[in-house]
Motif scaffolding. Structure first.
Motif, PDB file in Angstrom:
ATOM      1  N   LEU A   1     -13.317   9.310  -1.116  1.00 11.57           N
ATOM      2  CA  LEU A   1     -12.099   9.513  -1.900  1.00 11.57           C
ATOM      3  C   LEU A   1     -11.698   8.235  -2.620  1.00 11.57           C
ATOM      4  CD1 LEU A   1     -10.119  11.937  -2.274  1.00 11.57           C
ATOM      5  CD2 LEU A   1      -8.632  10.818  -0.626  1.00 11.57           C
ATOM      6  N   GLY A   2     -11.877   7.084  -1.944  1.00  8.02           N
ATOM      7  CA  GLY A   2     -11.535   5.810  -2.557  1.00  8.02           C
ATOM      8  C   GLY A   2     -12.406   5.452  -3.732  1.00  8.02           C
ATOM      9  N   ALA A   3     -13.623   5.988  -3.776  1.00 12.13           N
ATOM     10  CA  ALA A   3     -14.530   5.690  -4.885  1.00 12.13           C
ATOM     11  C   ALA A   3     -14.236   6.515  -6.123  1.00 12.13           C
ATOM     12  CB  ALA A   3     -15.967   5.931  -4.440  1.00 12.13           C
ATOM     13  N   ASN A   4     -13.429   7.578  -5.990  1.00 10.83           N
ATOM     14  CA  ASN A   4     -13.224   8.479  -7.123  1.00 10.83           C
ATOM     15  C   ASN A   4     -11.764   8.630  -7.550  1.00 10.83           C
ATOM     16  OD1 ASN A   4     -16.070   9.773  -7.449  1.00 10.83           O
ATOM     17  ND2 ASN A   4     -15.662   9.937  -5.259  1.00 10.83           N
ATOM     18  N   ARG A   5     -10.822   8.217  -6.721  1.00 17.71           N
ATOM     19  CA  ARG A   5      -9.410   8.398  -7.060  1.00 17.71           C
ATOM     20  C   ARG A   5      -8.647   7.110  -6.789  1.00 17.71           C
ATOM     21  NH1 ARG A   5      -8.096  14.452  -4.562  1.00 17.71           N
ATOM     22  NH2 ARG A   5     -10.012  15.464  -5.302  1.00 17.71           N
ATOM     23  N   ALA A   6      -7.359   7.102  -7.168  1.00 21.40           N
ATOM     24  CA  ALA A   6      -6.563   5.880  -7.044  1.00 21.40           C
ATOM     25  C   ALA A   6      -5.460   6.013  -5.998  1.00 21.40           C
ATOM     26  CB  ALA A   6      -5.960   5.513  -8.394  1.00 21.40           C
ATOM     27  N   TYR A   7      -4.555   6.963  -6.185  1.00 27.09           N
ATOM     28  CA  TYR A   7      -3.377   7.055  -5.327  1.00 27.09           C
ATOM     29  C   TYR A   7      -3.675   7.764  -4.008  1.00 27.09           C
ATOM     30  CZ  TYR A   7      -1.012   5.739  -9.640  1.00 27.09           C
ATOM     31  OH  TYR A   7      -0.633   5.072 -10.766  1.00 27.09           O
TER      32      TYR A   7
ATOM     33  N   LEU B   1       5.981  12.029  -3.100  1.00 29.92           N
ATOM     34  CA  LEU B   1       4.983  12.227  -2.052  1.00 29.92           C
ATOM     35  C   LEU B   1       3.812  13.071  -2.549  1.00 29.92           C
ATOM     36  CD1 LEU B   1       7.375  12.959   0.971  1.00 29.92           C
ATOM     37  CD2 LEU B   1       6.182  10.821   0.474  1.00 29.92           C
ATOM     38  N   ASP B   2       3.608  13.062  -3.857  1.00 28.17           N
ATOM     39  CA  ASP B   2       2.550  13.898  -4.446  1.00 28.17           C
ATOM     40  C   ASP B   2       1.174  13.542  -3.888  1.00 28.17           C
ATOM     41  OD1 ASP B   2       4.552  15.009  -5.881  1.00 28.17           O
ATOM     42  OD2 ASP B   2       3.960  14.215  -7.832  1.00 28.17           O
ATOM     43  N   ALA B   3       0.892  12.245  -3.755  1.00 35.00           N
ATOM     44  CA  ALA B   3      -0.420  11.832  -3.265  1.00 35.00           C
ATOM     45  C   ALA B   3      -0.650  12.340  -1.843  1.00 35.00           C
ATOM     46  CB  ALA B   3      -0.542  10.312  -3.306  1.00 35.00           C
ATOM     47  N   TYR B   4       0.409  12.299  -1.010  1.00 31.01           N
ATOM     48  CA  TYR B   4       0.281  12.783   0.357  1.00 31.01           C
ATOM     49  C   TYR B   4       0.079  14.297   0.385  1.00 31.01           C
ATOM     50  CZ  TYR B   4       1.867   8.158   1.750  1.00 31.01           C
ATOM     51  OH  TYR B   4       1.968   6.799   1.923  1.00 31.01           O
TER      52      TYR B   4
ATOM     53  N   LEU C   1       0.829  -1.207   0.000  1.00 29.31           N
ATOM     54  CA  LEU C   1       0.000   0.000   0.000  1.00 29.31           C
ATOM     55  C   LEU C   1       0.860   1.252   0.000  1.00 29.31           C
ATOM     56  CD1 LEU C   1      -2.969   1.064   0.259  1.00 29.31           C
ATOM     57  CD2 LEU C   1      -2.584   1.095   2.725  1.00 29.31           C
ATOM     58  N   LEU C   2       1.915   1.244   0.820  1.00 30.48           N
ATOM     59  CA  LEU C   2       2.823   2.385   0.879  1.00 30.48           C
ATOM     60  C   LEU C   2       3.520   2.592  -0.461  1.00 30.48           C
ATOM     61  CD1 LEU C   2       4.357   4.580   2.442  1.00 30.48           C
ATOM     62  CD2 LEU C   2       5.979   2.814   3.168  1.00 30.48           C
ATOM     63  N   GLU C   3       3.989   1.501  -1.062  1.00 27.91           N
ATOM     64  CA  GLU C   3       4.687   1.598  -2.352  1.00 27.91           C
ATOM     65  C   GLU C   3       3.765   2.146  -3.435  1.00 27.91           C
ATOM     66  OE1 GLU C   3       6.286   0.364  -6.232  1.00 27.91           O
ATOM     67  OE2 GLU C   3       4.433  -0.338  -5.287  1.00 27.91           O
TER      68      GLU C   3
ATOM     69  N   GLY D   1       6.786   6.952 -13.250  1.00 26.87           N
ATOM     70  CA  GLY D   1       8.203   6.650 -13.455  1.00 26.87           C
ATOM     71  C   GLY D   1       9.095   6.925 -12.268  1.00 26.87           C
ATOM     72  N   THR D   2       8.575   7.457 -11.178  1.00 29.00           N
ATOM     73  CA  THR D   2       9.411   7.749 -10.020  1.00 29.00           C
ATOM     74  C   THR D   2       8.560   7.755  -8.758  1.00 29.00           C
ATOM     75  OG1 THR D   2      10.967   9.340  -9.052  1.00 29.00           O
ATOM     76  CG2 THR D   2       9.081  10.243 -10.221  1.00 29.00           C
ATOM     77  N   TYR D   3       9.225   7.621  -7.625  1.00 27.94           N
ATOM     78  CA  TYR D   3       8.528   7.696  -6.345  1.00 27.94           C
ATOM     79  C   TYR D   3       8.444   9.156  -5.900  1.00 27.94           C
ATOM     80  CZ  TYR D   3       8.998   2.636  -5.867  1.00 27.94           C
ATOM     81  OH  TYR D   3       8.917   1.284  -6.057  1.00 27.94           O
TER      82      TYR D   3
END
Length: 263
Positions: free
Chosen positions: A222-228, A40-43, A26-28, A36-38
């Motif tokens: 949020l889980g119903a509309n987005r992924a990351y 913290l954008d989602a956070y 989940l963290l990954e 293409g890279t890791y």
């Protein structure tokens, strides 16, 4: 002895793999929002979202209110049962276990039927009334954990001797409770408070059915509309729970160290 230790390590390793690997996955995944890279954008997106800030703040306020109500309800009850009504302990323990047996959805539907706008006490007819109802529902859900934490703390001290000594000096019941009993079970109360906080932050059913802007329904939406972003939010929720568990351990060890120093 070595065989038992071997199987203990095997069980521990299996538990770690069972619980930690999904969380690592989940963290990954939550770090892959930038292709293409890791990163913290989602956070960053989640933490700067006004919806997250509003719902998290609401749940924190509700958690604090629930803790206060739980302490006011549980500490005097557990104290009085141990002091004057020891024969009632099995009955009280049975009552406090009921929230673990009765699903939260059953409890909240009962609240809605009892306190709707056509009842004598129409709590669901206003935002404040619904907030009060939700706070009481959260108190019910946290009751098994708060009661057992406080009851264990009371069992570790001689409340009868303390009460008789305080009464001989003219102390009132309120003084005994606030200045003698509560400070001596403060660690137990804090343990119950951290557990209550973790329960309220992650609770979904009651908040959703009562239509309250809490953190749990926001996570589901949020889980119903987005992924990351939901993955990042789930990691944050797990981190909050772990922090609460860690604080319980720190407070417990501090209390043991303090008791050993006094001896």
């Amino acid at each position: 002895m070595k065989t038992n230790r071997f199987w203990s390590w095997i069980a521990l390793a299996f538990g770690i793999l069972y619980f930690v690997l999904p969380l690592l996955g989940l963290l990954e995944f939550s770090l892959r929002m930038r292709r293409g890279t890791y990163s913290l954008d989602a956070y960053w997106v989640v933490l700067t979202d006004p919806g997250f800030q509003a719902t998290f703040a609401y749940s924190v306020v509700m958690a604090i209110a629930t803790i206060i109500v739980g302490v006011v309800l549980v500490v005097p009850t557990a104290y009085w049962v141990r002091l004057r009504l020891p024969g009632w302990r099995p009955f009280i323990e049975f009552i406090t276990l009921l929230p673990l047996v009765i699903p939260a959805i059953v409890i909240v539907f009962g609240y809605i039927r009892l306190y709707n706008t056509s009842s004598i006490l129409p709590l669901t007819g206003s935002a404040m009334g619904t907030n009060i109802l939700l706070c009481l529902g959260y108190t019910t859900l946290a009751l098994p954990y708060m009661y057992r934490a406080v009851d264990t703390g009371l069992g570790a001290i001689d409340i009868r001797t303390m009460t008789e000594a305080a009464e001989s000096l003219g102390a009132s019941r309120i003084t005994i409770m606030s200045r003698i009993i509560l400070p001596n079970v403060l660690v137990a109360v804090l343990s119950g408070a951290f557990l209550t906080f973790a329960i309220v932050i992650g609770e979904f059913t009651m908040a959703a059915l009562l239509n309250r802007p809490a953190f749990g329904p926001f996570l589901q939406l949020l889980g119903a509309n987005r992924a990351y972003e939901p993955a990042a939010l789930s990691v944050i929720a797990f981190a909050i729970t772990w922090v609460c568990m860690g604080l319980i351990q720190i407070v417990t060890r501090f209390n043991k160290s303090l008791a050993a120093t006094k001896r």
